[in-house]
Write a protein that holds these residues in place. Sequence first.
Motif, PDB file in Angstrom:
ATOM      1  N   ASN A 415       0.899  -1.117   0.061  1.00 15.47           N
ATOM      2  CA  ASN A 415       0.008   0.031  -0.004  1.00 15.47           C
ATOM      3  C   ASN A 415       0.912   1.278   0.282  1.00 15.47           C
ATOM      4  N   VAL A 416       0.327   2.290  -0.719  1.00 13.09           N
ATOM      5  CA  VAL A 416       1.137   3.519  -0.908  1.00 13.09           C
ATOM      6  C   VAL A 416       1.055   4.177   0.707  1.00 13.09           C
ATOM      7  N   LYS A 417       1.839   4.831   0.986  1.00 14.06           N
ATOM      8  CA  LYS A 417       1.997   5.370   2.265  1.00 14.06           C
ATOM      9  C   LYS A 417       1.588   6.757   2.226  1.00 14.06           C
ATOM     10  N   MET A 418       0.516   7.300   2.634  1.00 10.53           N
ATOM     11  CA  MET A 418      -0.212   8.505   2.530  1.00 10.53           C
ATOM     12  C   MET A 418       0.075   9.660   3.600  1.00 10.53           C
ATOM     13  N   GLU A 419       0.310   9.029   4.768  1.00 12.97           N
ATOM     14  CA  GLU A 419       0.461  10.013   5.871  1.00 12.97           C
ATOM     15  C   GLU A 419       1.556  10.870   5.584  1.00 12.97           C
ATOM     16  N   TYR A 424       1.131  12.633  -2.799  1.00 19.77           N
ATOM     17  CA  TYR A 424       0.048  11.866  -3.343  1.00 19.77           C
ATOM     18  C   TYR A 424      -1.536  11.878  -2.866  1.00 19.77           C
ATOM     19  N   GLU A 425      -1.633  13.106  -2.192  1.00 19.52           N
ATOM     20  CA  GLU A 425      -2.985  13.456  -1.867  1.00 19.52           C
ATOM     21  C   GLU A 425      -4.174  13.724  -2.960  1.00 19.52           C
ATOM     22  N   ALA A 426      -3.847  14.324  -3.957  1.00 19.21           N
ATOM     23  CA  ALA A 426      -4.654  14.565  -5.248  1.00 19.21           C
ATOM     24  C   ALA A 426      -4.930  13.115  -5.796  1.00 19.21           C
ATOM     25  N   ILE A 427      -3.774  12.586  -6.132  1.00 18.80           N
ATOM     26  CA  ILE A 427      -3.876  11.337  -6.712  1.00 18.80           C
ATOM     27  C   ILE A 427      -4.808  10.228  -5.974  1.00 18.80           C
ATOM     28  N   HIS A 428      -4.708  10.240  -4.663  1.00 18.66           N
ATOM     29  CA  HIS A 428      -5.032   9.239  -3.906  1.00 18.66           C
ATOM     30  C   HIS A 428      -6.806   9.592  -3.954  1.00 18.66           C
ATOM     31  N   GLU A 429      -7.011  10.853  -3.676  1.00 19.81           N
ATOM     32  CA  GLU A 429      -8.486  11.067  -3.916  1.00 19.81           C
ATOM     33  C   GLU A 429      -9.234  10.747  -5.160  1.00 19.81           C
ATOM     34  N   GLU A 439      -7.466   2.105   0.648  1.00 18.73           N
ATOM     35  CA  GLU A 439      -5.897   1.768   0.564  1.00 18.73           C
ATOM     36  C   GLU A 439      -5.410   1.629  -1.070  1.00 18.73           C
ATOM     37  N   LEU A 440      -4.366   2.158  -1.480  1.00 20.99           N
ATOM     38  CA  LEU A 440      -4.050   2.190  -2.776  1.00 20.99           C
ATOM     39  C   LEU A 440      -2.678   1.435  -2.918  1.00 20.99           C
ATOM     40  N   THR A 441      -2.478   0.511  -3.743  1.00 19.88           N
ATOM     41  CA  THR A 441      -1.400  -0.312  -4.251  1.00 19.88           C
ATOM     42  C   THR A 441      -0.306   0.720  -5.055  1.00 19.88           C
TER      43      THR A 441
END
Length: 455
Positions: A415-419, A424-429, A439-441
């Motif tokens: 999983n990609v670490k977002m904290e 990666y915040e915009a991409i994660h959204e 959770e994103l891999t």
Amino acid sequence: MKKVLYRHLFSKVLGLSLLLSSTSFYAQEATEAAAEPTTEVAADAAGGDAVKGKQLFNQNCAACHALDRKMTGPALANVETRLADDEGLDKEWIYAWVKNSPGVISSGDAYASKIYSEYNQAAMTPFPTLSNQDIDDILAYTAAPPATPAATPAAAGGAAATTGASSGISNELILGALALIFGLLVLMLFLVNKTLKRIAEANGVVLEQEREKRMPIWKAFIKNQFLVLVTVIFLLLSGAYFAYGYLMQVGVDQGYAPVQPIHFSHKIHAGDNKVECKYCHSSARVSKTSGIPSLNVCMNCHKSIYQYAGNPEGPSAEDLAAGHTNDFYTGEIKKLYKAVGWDEENQSYTGETQPVEWVRIHNLPDFAYFNHSQHVSVAGVECQTCHGPVEEMEIVEQFAPLTMGWCINCHRETNVKMEGNEYYEAIHEELSKKYGVEELTAAMMGGLECGKCHY
């Protein structure tokens, strides 16, 4: 006619003689091993304990001082006697200096000012927690260091020789006599065997019944066509399997652990002393490669650490078997000094350097792209994920296969670490809406695209 299988008698007698010889030999070895060297430790006559002083010296003084050489500070062998004879300073002055050296210097003491000027105007670190008894113990150690309790191989051999000599008969003579007895037994049994054969033949006794003639196995195999067909198919499939397995291992060096020109123990540095990986491999945070640390990074510590004191409990059996003793590690530090051009006696660089030809362990093919900073700084991947428990490795080896399948599986499962990762915040959204997951891999973010690693 009567059959005589006398050969079994020969085997039994020979085996018995071997057993007796072996028993005598090991009994002699056990007798020799019964004697063990003893050690004796004496305390200083002035009230200090040299054994405790050694421990205190290693904990508080060894980083800057040695007994017999000048380091960051002066040599301390017989320091109490030398100060008393040459400078007229008593033990009270030493107590004050150790507990508060800056105070002694600021008081205008002549010898303190001399030492301060001689050693680059760097005052000694004060040790107010050391009691007078602790300092007495350290002085006792500097006056008469206790002997090392472990006996050297030469001493052990000498003790064994003395034990053998004191018995009146040397070990070589005993072994020679046993070898002679064994040889006579073999000769005697050979002659008995030959004599028994002659007696049996003279009396018409059949010694061995002739075996009934049979068809050779290979001829029987050739006549069975079905068995031949099955065997050929089996050999073809087995050959294809092993050929495929061999070809799939080309370029895969998992377990590769080359011998380096200077032995570097990750177990001692990263394990015992807790040195962080990125202290030496600092470029892993900002660069594509982790980099090989330059020798000046090593000298940050080894300018003061000139010998390996080792584990207080002594080297392990595994280290002894591999020859990794305290002297071995100290010798490797000397190789470092020679390469970097460091003069121990004068505590200065000579300028005569020698390049160290390190052997590369991890090597990806040129068509594969890998960026350390992207994984270490952005993704927050721990070094041990790819390199294994290096803090437990005496000799570093390639822990992972580093194949494409191994990398792809990691991208699928990690999983990609977002904290705290605004990148990666915009991409994660956006991707969370697309895949409907929290959770994103790395695979969901394009980690399986060919162009990510091959270009």
